[in-house]
Enzyme design. Structure first.
Site, PDB file in Angstrom:
ATOM      1  N   GLU A 104       0.810  -1.217   0.000  1.00 55.20           N
ATOM      2  CA  GLU A 104       0.000   0.000   0.000  1.00 55.20           C
ATOM      3  C   GLU A 104       0.851   1.279   0.000  1.00 55.20           C
ATOM      4  OE1 GLU A 104      -4.075  -1.599   2.142  1.00 55.20           O
ATOM      5  OE2 GLU A 104      -2.653  -0.469   3.344  1.00 55.20           O
ATOM      6  N   GLU A 139      -6.504  -7.799  -0.998  1.00 55.14           N
ATOM      7  CA  GLU A 139      -7.028  -7.859   0.361  1.00 55.14           C
ATOM      8  C   GLU A 139      -8.537  -7.630   0.283  1.00 55.14           C
ATOM      9  OE1 GLU A 139      -5.109  -5.324   3.193  1.00 55.14           O
ATOM     10  OE2 GLU A 139      -3.081  -5.914   2.583  1.00 55.14           O
TER      11      GLU A 139
END
Length: 663
Positions: A142, A310
Site C-alpha cells: 500500500e 485484500e
C-alpha cells in the site's frame, strides 16, 4: 477464478501451521500471500538472515496443492535498521521526523533505503527462485498509506531540484512554466526551489502540481527498482496492492512495471470516507458503485484482469464505525469483483491477530482459530466461481491523476471533490447495467461505443485532436464541467473554457459560479423536466452546438447549461453543471441510446448487474428481496434474490433485464 488468503505464520506457533494450511486447502483456496511486514523476522540483525520458518511454510502450502504469493517486506523496516540509519525516515511538512513505532516510516528518495531495499529483495528473490509453487510477488504494501506518499526531507528536496532541472532546464524555464511573477516568486536558480513548507498563504498551485507529479514519479521509480530486481531471478508475476481511489500515485505510470494490478477492498470502510451520512445497508455491505469503480479502474489501466489482494473478511478496525457485515456479504463481494474482471480474490486475513495495531480487524478465523462467518462465505465463493474471460466494456470513462491534483489544490468550493464528480457520472452508467473501462484520456478509444469524461480540467491541443478524431469517426462523447480550464502548468488559459476543446464542443463557457446549499439551482431539459444540480454551474454561449438543458427558476432562467454538437459522424454533449442523480441518468441514457449500447432501465439503488464473457451477475447490496424478470437458466442462484444475495445467469441479459425490489 480463484480465492486466496493472506497468512502471517510468524504470528502463530509452528504447531498450528499444518492445521491452518490444511483448512485453507479444505476451503478450496488456491493462493496464500506470505511474508508481508516480515523483515524483522527474516533479518533479526544485519546480514543474519533466518529463512527457515518461511521455507517451512512455503513448502507446506505447496504440499497442499496451493500457490504462494510472496511480498517484499520493505513496508516495515526493522528497528535496528532505523536506528542504524535514522536518515531513511520521512519528514513532515513542518520538518518533524516521523518516529519508529508503526510502519511506512521510510522515504523512497533515501539513497540508503534504496540500497537496503535492493539487498533484502535480492536475498528473498534468490532464495525462492525456481520454487514452482512461488508464482508471484507483491512489492511492498500500500504505497502512500497513512499519508506517506509525500515526504519533505532533505533527500526529497535534492531529488525534487533534479526533477525540476530535467523538466525545465533552468530557472528561466521554471519561471515561465509556473508564472512566478505573481507575488514576486521568481527563482534565480533551480537550487532555490524546495519542497512545500509552511508559508503565510497558499502554496503556488503550479509548484504544488509539480511536487505531486514528482512524488508520484518517486514512488514509481522505487517500485520499478523492486520489480526489476525480482524479474532478474524468475519468471513470476509482479503486482502491488493499491487502495480505494488513492489520489497520490499515478496508476497509469506505475502500471508499466507491473504484470497485473491489485487493490485492497474494504467496502464498509471505504463508503464511510464519502460525503454525507452512510445509509444502513451500505454500512453493512458498502456502496456497489464505489467498489466497482475501483474494480473497473484497476482492470482498465492495463486492460486485463486484476486481483483483489485484500478482501474484507468481516468487521474491520479503521473506519469510524464498524458494523458487522451483512450475512453473505463476504461472498457477495467476491462475486462482485469477479463480475467486474477480477481473476483472484484474496481475503485479508486468515485469523484475527492477538497483538499490535490491528487487533480489532477480523479474519476468516476467530482469535481462537475457529471459523468465522467470512470463512464460510469464502469457501462458498470458491466452490461457486468458474473460469470466464475478460470483461468487454462498451463504455470508457476518462480519468486522470493530474486533474485530481490540480482540482484538489484549487477546488473553488468546499464540496468540489474530483472523485465525487466522477462518481456522479459513473453511478448513472452502472445503474443502467453497463460495463465501464476506467482509462486515461489518451487511451485508444476507437473500440468504445461511448466515452464519458466527467471533467478534463487540464486539457491540451493533442487531447482535443484525440477526442475530435473519436467523435468524428462516429463516437458519442459526454463531457462534464470545468473542462479545458487549465494548461499543463496549472495556469488558466487566456481563452474561455473549454479552451482547446472549444471547436469540438461548439460553445464556450461565458461565466461560472459555485453553488452553496443556500442557493437553489435547477435546470430543465428539452422535454420540460426539471432537475436539481449542485456545487458548480456554468452559463454557456453556443456557436455550432444546440442547447439541450437550460437553467430554470433563477436569475439565470433561460440561459444554457448543457449543449450537444454534431461533429462528423458523432456527437459531443457538454454538461456545464454538476448533475444530480436524475439529470446524470438522463444524460447517460441518451448517450447509450445514440450509441446503440444495450442497457437496462434504471435499476434500483443498491441493485446492480454486470456482464462478463457471456454471463450476467445480478447483485443485491440491499436488505430487500429482489425479483429478476427473466427466463434465463442460472449458473448460481435463481430469479429471486435474498437480501445481500446474488445470481449468475448463463447468458447476457442486459438488453432486456428488469429487476424490482419487493416491498
Amino acid at each position: 477464478m480463484s480465492i486466496g488468503v493472506c497468512y502471517y505464520p510468524e504470528h502463530w506457533s509452528r504447531e498450528r501451521w499444518e492445521t491452518d494450511v490444511q483448512e485453507m486447502a479444505d476451503a478450496g483456496f488456491e493462493y496464500v500471500r506470505l511474508a508481508e511486514f516480515s523483515w524483522g523476522r527474516l533479518e533479526p540483525e544485519r546480514n543474519a538472515f533466518d529463512f527457515e520458518w518461511l521455507d517451512e511454510i512455503v513448502a507446506l502450502v505447496g504440499d497442499h496443492g496451493m500457490n504462494v504469493v510472496l511480498c517484499t517486506p520493505t513496508a516495515g523496516p526493522p528497528r535496528w535498521l532505523l536506528e542504524e540509519h535514522p536518515e531513511i525516515r520521512q519528514s513532515d511538512r513542518d520538518g518533524t521526523v516521523r518516529e519508529v513505532g508503526s510502519r511506512r516510516e521510510y522515504c523512497v528518495n533515501s539513497p540508503r533505503y534504496r540500497s537496503e531495499t535492493e539487498r533484502v529483495v535480492r536475498e528473498m528473490a534468490s532464495r525462492y527462485a525456481d520454487v514452482p509453487h512461488v508464482v508471484g510477488w507483491q512489492t511492498d504494501n500500500e504505497y502512500g498509506c497513512h499519508d506517506t506518499a509525500r515526504c519533505y526531507c532533505g533527500d526529497c528536496t535534492a531529488a525534487f531540484r533534479d526533477w525540476l532541472a530535467e523538466r525545465y532546464g533552468d530557472a528561466e524555464g521554471l519561471n515561465d512554466a509556473w508564472g512566478t511573477t505573481f507575488w514576486s516568486q521568481q527563482y534565480d536558480s533551480i537550487e532555490q526551489a524546495s519542497v512545500p513548507a509552511p508559508t503565510p498563504a497558499q502554496d503556488h498551485p503550479s509548484m504544488v502540481l509539480d511536487y505531486r507529479r514528482f512524488c508520484s514519479d518517486s514512488i514509481v521509480a522505487y517500485n520499478r527498482l523492486q520489480a526489476e530486481l525480482l524479474r532478474e531471478y524468475d519468471d513470476w508475476f509482479v503486482t502491488h496492492n493499491f487502495m480505494d481511489r488513492f489520489p497520490a500515485i499515478d496508476l497509469y505510470d506505475i502500471a508499466d512495471d507491473l504484470d497485473l494490478l491489485s487493490w485492497d477492498s474494504y467496502p464498509t470502510g471505504h463508503v464511510q470516507a464519502t460525503e454525507g451520512q452512510t445509509p444502513p445497508d451500505q454500512l453493512k455491505a458498502g456502496d456497489p458503485d464505489l467498489i466497482s469503480f475501483n474494480h473497473d479502474l484497476h482492470r482498465g489501466v492495463l486492460g486485463r484482469p486484476f486481483w483483489v489482494m485484500e478482501q474484507q473478511p468481516g468487521d474491520i478496525n479503521w473506519p469510524p464505525h464498524s458494523a458487522q457485515p451483512a450475512e453473505g456479504a463476504m461472498r457477495l463481494w467476491a462475486h462482485h469483483a469477479v463480475a467486474h474482471g477480477a481473476d483472484t480474490v484474496v481475503y485479508f486475513r486468515w485469523r484475527r491477530c492477538l497483538e499490535g495495531q490491528e487487533q480489532y480487524h477480523a479474519g476468516l478465523r476467530r482469535r481462537d482459530g475457529s471459523p468465522d462467518r467470512g470463512y464460510h462465505d469464502a469457501a462458498r465463493a470458491a466452490e461457486e466461481l468458474f473460469d470466464v474471460g475478460n470483461v468487454d466494456a462498451p463504455v470508457a470513462l476518462l480519468h486522470d491523476y493530474e486533474n485530481v491534483w490540480a482540482l484538489s489544490e484549487q477546488p473553488h468550493a468546499p464540496d468540489f471533490d474530483y472523485w465525487a464528480l466522477v462518481q456522479s457520472f459513473y453511478r448513472a452508467l452502472r445503474a443502467r447495467g453497463v460495463q465501464v473501462d476506467v482509462v486515461h484520456p489518451t487511451a485508444e478509444l476507437s473500440g468504445y461505443g461511448a466515452v464519458v469524461a466527467p471533467t478534463l480540467h487540464i486539457a491540451t491541443e493533442d487531447l482535443a485532436d484525440h477526442l475530435t478524431e473519436y467523435v468524428a469517426g462516429g463516437g458519442e462523447l459526454l463531457l462534464g464541467p470545468r473542462t479545458g480550464v487549465k494548461d499543463e502548468g496549472n495556469n488558466l488559459r487566456p481563452v474561455a473554457p473549454p479552451g482547446p476543446l472549444t471547436a469540438l464542443v461548439g460553445a464556450t463557457v461565458e461565466r461560472y459560479e459555485t453553488v452553496p446549499d443556500q442557493f437553489e439551482r435547477t435546470v430543465v431539459d428539452d422535454d420540460g423536466t426539471e432537475h436539481a444540480v449542485r456545487t458548480w454551474a456554468e452559463r454557456i454561449e453556443t456557436d455550432t452546438a444546440d442547447p439541450v438543458v437550460e437553467y430554470a427558476g433563477s436569475e439565470r432562467e433561460g440561459s444554457t447549461a448543457s449543449v450537444r454538437n454534431a461533429v462528423g459522424d458523432g456527437h459531443v454533449v457538454y454538461c456545464g453543471v454538476w448533475p444530480g442523480q436524475d439529470l446524470a441518468d438522463e444524460l447517460v441514457a441518451s448517450l447509450l441510446t445514440r450509441s446503440g449500447i444495450d442497457h437496462t432501465t434504471r435499476m434500483p439503488d443498491g441493485v446492480r448487474a454486470a456482464v462478463r464473457d457471456g454471463h450476467t451477475w445480478v447483485l443485491n447490496f440491499t436488505s430487500d428481496h429482489v425479483d429478476i424478470e427473466t427466463d434465463s437458466e442460472w449458473a448460481v442462484g435463481n430469479a429471486t434474490l435474498e437480501p445481500f444475495d446474488l445470481a449468475v445467469a448463463d447468458r447476457d441479459l442486459i438488453g432486456g433485464l428488469a429487476v424490482s425490489k419487493q416491498t
